[in-house]
Design a protein around this motif. Structure first.
Motif, PDB file in Angstrom:
ATOM      1  N   LYS A  56      -9.058   8.037 -18.427  1.00  0.00           N
ATOM      2  CA  LYS A  56      -7.771   8.356 -17.816  1.00  0.00           C
ATOM      3  C   LYS A  56      -7.903   8.485 -16.298  1.00  0.00           C
ATOM      4  CE  LYS A  56      -5.614  10.787 -21.716  1.00  0.00           C
ATOM      5  NZ  LYS A  56      -5.047  12.081 -22.172  1.00  0.00           N
ATOM      6  N   VAL A  57      -8.998   9.133 -15.878  1.00  0.00           N
ATOM      7  CA  VAL A  57      -9.216   9.284 -14.441  1.00  0.00           C
ATOM      8  C   VAL A  57      -9.392   7.928 -13.778  1.00  0.00           C
ATOM      9  CG1 VAL A  57     -10.808  10.161 -12.684  1.00  0.00           C
ATOM     10  CG2 VAL A  57     -10.177  11.600 -14.631  1.00  0.00           C
ATOM     11  N   ASP A  58     -10.165   7.021 -14.398  1.00  0.00           N
ATOM     12  CA  ASP A  58     -10.359   5.674 -13.841  1.00  0.00           C
ATOM     13  C   ASP A  58      -9.032   4.922 -13.772  1.00  0.00           C
ATOM     14  OD1 ASP A  58     -13.026   6.178 -13.591  1.00  0.00           O
ATOM     15  OD2 ASP A  58     -13.591   5.177 -15.482  1.00  0.00           O
ATOM     16  N   ALA A  59      -8.227   5.074 -14.834  1.00  0.00           N
ATOM     17  CA  ALA A  59      -6.933   4.387 -14.844  1.00  0.00           C
ATOM     18  C   ALA A  59      -6.032   4.915 -13.741  1.00  0.00           C
ATOM     19  CB  ALA A  59      -6.265   4.559 -16.212  1.00  0.00           C
ATOM     20  N   GLN A  60      -6.060   6.239 -13.526  1.00  0.00           N
ATOM     21  CA  GLN A  60      -5.248   6.840 -12.475  1.00  0.00           C
ATOM     22  C   GLN A  60      -5.692   6.349 -11.103  1.00  0.00           C
ATOM     23  OE1 GLN A  60      -2.542   8.701 -12.886  1.00  0.00           O
ATOM     24  NE2 GLN A  60      -2.262   8.715 -10.637  1.00  0.00           N
ATOM     25  N   ASP A  61      -7.023   6.250 -10.897  1.00  0.00           N
ATOM     26  CA  ASP A  61      -7.537   5.728  -9.626  1.00  0.00           C
ATOM     27  C   ASP A  61      -7.056   4.304  -9.388  1.00  0.00           C
ATOM     28  OD1 ASP A  61      -8.818   8.049  -9.028  1.00  0.00           O
ATOM     29  OD2 ASP A  61     -10.798   7.391  -9.751  1.00  0.00           O
ATOM     30  N   ALA A  62      -7.099   3.478 -10.422  1.00  0.00           N
ATOM     31  CA  ALA A  62      -6.657   2.079 -10.285  1.00  0.00           C
ATOM     32  C   ALA A  62      -5.171   2.008  -9.956  1.00  0.00           C
ATOM     33  CB  ALA A  62      -6.960   1.310 -11.571  1.00  0.00           C
ATOM     34  N   LEU A  63      -4.388   2.863 -10.652  1.00  0.00           N
ATOM     35  CA  LEU A  63      -2.946   2.869 -10.385  1.00  0.00           C
ATOM     36  C   LEU A  63      -2.662   3.325  -8.959  1.00  0.00           C
ATOM     37  CD1 LEU A  63      -0.049   2.592 -11.372  1.00  0.00           C
ATOM     38  CD2 LEU A  63      -0.172   4.962 -12.214  1.00  0.00           C
ATOM     39  N   THR A  64      -3.383   4.353  -8.495  1.00  0.00           N
ATOM     40  CA  THR A  64      -3.194   4.846  -7.136  1.00  0.00           C
ATOM     41  C   THR A  64      -3.536   3.776  -6.108  1.00  0.00           C
ATOM     42  OG1 THR A  64      -3.700   7.101  -7.847  1.00  0.00           O
ATOM     43  CG2 THR A  64      -3.881   6.623  -5.486  1.00  0.00           C
ATOM     44  N   ALA A  65      -4.654   3.061  -6.326  1.00  0.00           N
ATOM     45  CA  ALA A  65      -5.049   1.990  -5.402  1.00  0.00           C
ATOM     46  C   ALA A  65      -4.002   0.890  -5.357  1.00  0.00           C
ATOM     47  CB  ALA A  65      -6.403   1.416  -5.828  1.00  0.00           C
ATOM     48  N   GLU A  66      -3.435   0.575  -6.518  1.00  0.00           N
ATOM     49  CA  GLU A  66      -2.401  -0.472  -6.583  1.00  0.00           C
ATOM     50  C   GLU A  66      -1.152  -0.031  -5.825  1.00  0.00           C
ATOM     51  OE1 GLU A  66       0.178  -2.950  -9.937  1.00  0.00           O
ATOM     52  OE2 GLU A  66      -1.424  -1.570 -10.541  1.00  0.00           O
ATOM     53  N   GLN A  67      -0.782   1.241  -5.999  1.00  0.00           N
ATOM     54  CA  GLN A  67       0.398   1.751  -5.305  1.00  0.00           C
ATOM     55  C   GLN A  67       0.187   1.762  -3.789  1.00  0.00           C
ATOM     56  OE1 GLN A  67       0.928   5.565  -7.130  1.00  0.00           O
ATOM     57  NE2 GLN A  67       2.156   4.758  -8.855  1.00  0.00           N
ATOM     58  N   MET A  68      -0.992   2.163  -3.359  1.00  0.00           N
ATOM     59  CA  MET A  68      -1.283   2.177  -1.928  1.00  0.00           C
ATOM     60  C   MET A  68      -1.221   0.766  -1.341  1.00  0.00           C
ATOM     61  SD  MET A  68      -1.611   5.227  -0.879  1.00  0.00           S
ATOM     62  CE  MET A  68      -2.332   4.892   0.721  1.00  0.00           C
ATOM     63  N   GLU A  69      -1.754  -0.204  -2.064  1.00  0.00           N
ATOM     64  CA  GLU A  69      -1.709  -1.588  -1.588  1.00  0.00           C
ATOM     65  C   GLU A  69      -0.272  -2.078  -1.475  1.00  0.00           C
ATOM     66  OE1 GLU A  69      -3.094  -5.154  -0.139  1.00  0.00           O
ATOM     67  OE2 GLU A  69      -4.157  -3.246  -0.472  1.00  0.00           O
ATOM     68  N   GLY A  70       0.551  -1.680  -2.445  1.00  0.00           N
ATOM     69  CA  GLY A  70       1.959  -2.056  -2.386  1.00  0.00           C
ATOM     70  C   GLY A  70       2.661  -1.460  -1.180  1.00  0.00           C
ATOM     71  N   ILE A  71       2.316  -0.192  -0.893  1.00  0.00           N
ATOM     72  CA  ILE A  71       2.917   0.463   0.274  1.00  0.00           C
ATOM     73  C   ILE A  71       2.516  -0.249   1.564  1.00  0.00           C
ATOM     74  CG2 ILE A  71       2.896   2.582   1.656  1.00  0.00           C
ATOM     75  CD1 ILE A  71       2.671   4.131  -1.000  1.00  0.00           C
ATOM     76  N   ARG A  72       1.218  -0.599   1.671  1.00  0.00           N
ATOM     77  CA  ARG A  72       0.740  -1.298   2.867  1.00  0.00           C
ATOM     78  C   ARG A  72       1.443  -2.648   3.038  1.00  0.00           C
ATOM     79  NH1 ARG A  72      -4.375   1.063   1.530  1.00  0.00           N
ATOM     80  NH2 ARG A  72      -4.940  -0.749   0.266  1.00  0.00           N
ATOM     81  N   GLU A  73       1.612  -3.396   1.981  1.00  0.00           N
ATOM     82  CA  GLU A  73       2.288  -4.696   2.051  1.00  0.00           C
ATOM     83  C   GLU A  73       3.737  -4.536   2.464  1.00  0.00           C
ATOM     84  OE1 GLU A  73       1.049  -7.679   1.840  1.00  0.00           O
ATOM     85  OE2 GLU A  73      -0.968  -6.842   1.562  1.00  0.00           O
ATOM     86  N   LYS A  74       4.382  -3.486   1.934  1.00  0.00           N
ATOM     87  CA  LYS A  74       5.782  -3.247   2.304  1.00  0.00           C
ATOM     88  C   LYS A  74       5.914  -2.925   3.779  1.00  0.00           C
ATOM     89  CE  LYS A  74       9.885  -0.622   1.021  1.00  0.00           C
ATOM     90  NZ  LYS A  74      10.275  -0.349   2.394  1.00  0.00           N
ATOM     91  N   VAL A  75       4.971  -2.095   4.294  1.00  0.00           N
ATOM     92  CA  VAL A  75       4.999  -1.759   5.719  1.00  0.00           C
ATOM     93  C   VAL A  75       4.809  -3.003   6.559  1.00  0.00           C
ATOM     94  CG1 VAL A  75       3.793  -0.528   7.548  1.00  0.00           C
ATOM     95  CG2 VAL A  75       4.260   0.616   5.378  1.00  0.00           C
ATOM     96  N   LYS A  76       3.868  -3.859   6.176  1.00  0.00           N
ATOM     97  CA  LYS A  76       3.657  -5.107   6.913  1.00  0.00           C
ATOM     98  C   LYS A  76       4.903  -5.970   6.885  1.00  0.00           C
ATOM     99  CE  LYS A  76      -1.341  -5.452   6.144  1.00  0.00           C
ATOM    100  NZ  LYS A  76      -2.415  -6.260   5.501  1.00  0.00           N
ATOM    101  N   GLY A  77       5.523  -6.082   5.716  1.00  0.00           N
ATOM    102  CA  GLY A  77       6.733  -6.898   5.598  1.00  0.00           C
ATOM    103  C   GLY A  77       7.869  -6.369   6.438  1.00  0.00           C
ATOM    104  N   ASP A  78       8.035  -5.011   6.416  1.00  0.00           N
ATOM    105  CA  ASP A  78       9.095  -4.416   7.232  1.00  0.00           C
ATOM    106  C   ASP A  78       8.846  -4.662   8.712  1.00  0.00           C
ATOM    107  OD1 ASP A  78      10.260  -3.542   4.943  1.00  0.00           O
ATOM    108  OD2 ASP A  78       9.483  -1.483   5.074  1.00  0.00           O
TER     109      ASP A  78
END
Length: 238
Positions: free
Chosen positions: A66-88
């Motif tokens: 569960k902890v590994d899955a949460q880490d993966a989900l967090t990393a994915e969310q952070m990457e999405g945020i970074r891409e959105k900032v770049k796009g904006d």
């Protein structure tokens, strides 16, 4: 022997890196808190259910997954945020660039319209030296047209004789295209001029005034090209 230590120059701190690290620390802290809560729940369940050591190991493995899955989900969310900032940022930069070029185009259109209007309304908007050049150029064109007309008129007048004294003279004009107010209609009309009118006519065309009507008559006929017409005998005025 003593050695002198060299103090390294302080490194430049990038605020963006600090903010990123703080964000990562907060995320990790939240995940650890969540994991501890899960461990506490599992420990309580172990106590209640009295699981075997093998069962506890399975629960710990599940928690680890569960902890590994949460880490993966967090990393994915952070990457999405970074891409959105770049796009904006790109969208904002594109919008500013588009507005800049639109303003440039508007300014250029206004400039070209003004130039065209100035050209249509000259010489009001032209400098005085340029106005003088335009005026002088027009005068030169008019003078050339007058010279051409006079050349044609002299060729036509060359065919005139006393056989038809009322045949009209082809007019000789000044450089501005106008003719003298005393211009005679034909040979018969010129014969009737007084000595004073004849002198004024000679002066208008900048011809020498001989003080004799007959002589002035012949000189004027030569000037307009009517060489076959001479002053009649007994012409009035001396």
């Amino acid at each position: 022997m003593s050695s002198t230590s060299v103090t390294p120059a302080p490194k430049t701190i990038d605020p963006r890196v600090i903010l990123q690290n703080l964000g990562a620390m907060r995320t990790t802290n939240r995940m650890f808190n969540s994991a501890l809560n899960d461990l506490q729940e599992c420990g309580q369940q172990v106590k209640e259910m009295c699981p075997t050591l093998e069962g506890a190991s399975e629960q710990i493995g599940e928690l680890s997954r569960k902890v590994d899955a949460q880490d993966a989900l967090t990393a994915e969310q952070m990457e999405g945020i970074r891409e959105k900032v770049k796009g904006d940022y790109k969208s904002d930069a594109l919008a500013r660039m588009t507005e800049h070029f639109q303003n440039l185009i508007k300014s250029e259109v206004k400039r070209q319209v003004k130039v065209q209007m100035d050209e249509q309304m000259y010489p009001k908007h032209l400098s005085r030296p340029l106005q003088d050049e335009i005026t002088e150029g027009r005068a030169q064109v008019t003078a050339m047209e007058a010279a051409l007309q006079n050349s044609k008129s002299r060729r036509k007048n060359a065919a005139l004789t006393w056989a038809n004294p009322t045949e009209p003279f082809a007019p000789i004009v000044f450089s501005n295209g106008e003719k003298s107010a005393l211009w005679p209609a034909d040979a018969n009309s010129l014969v009737q001029y007084t000595a004073e009118d004849m002198s004024k006519l000679m002066k208008d065309y900048e011809l020498h005034d001989y003080g004799n009507s007959a002589t002035n008559f012949n000189r004027f006929m030569a000037f307009i090209g009517a060489h076959q017409i001479d002053a009649p005998v007994g012409m009035r005025g001396v």
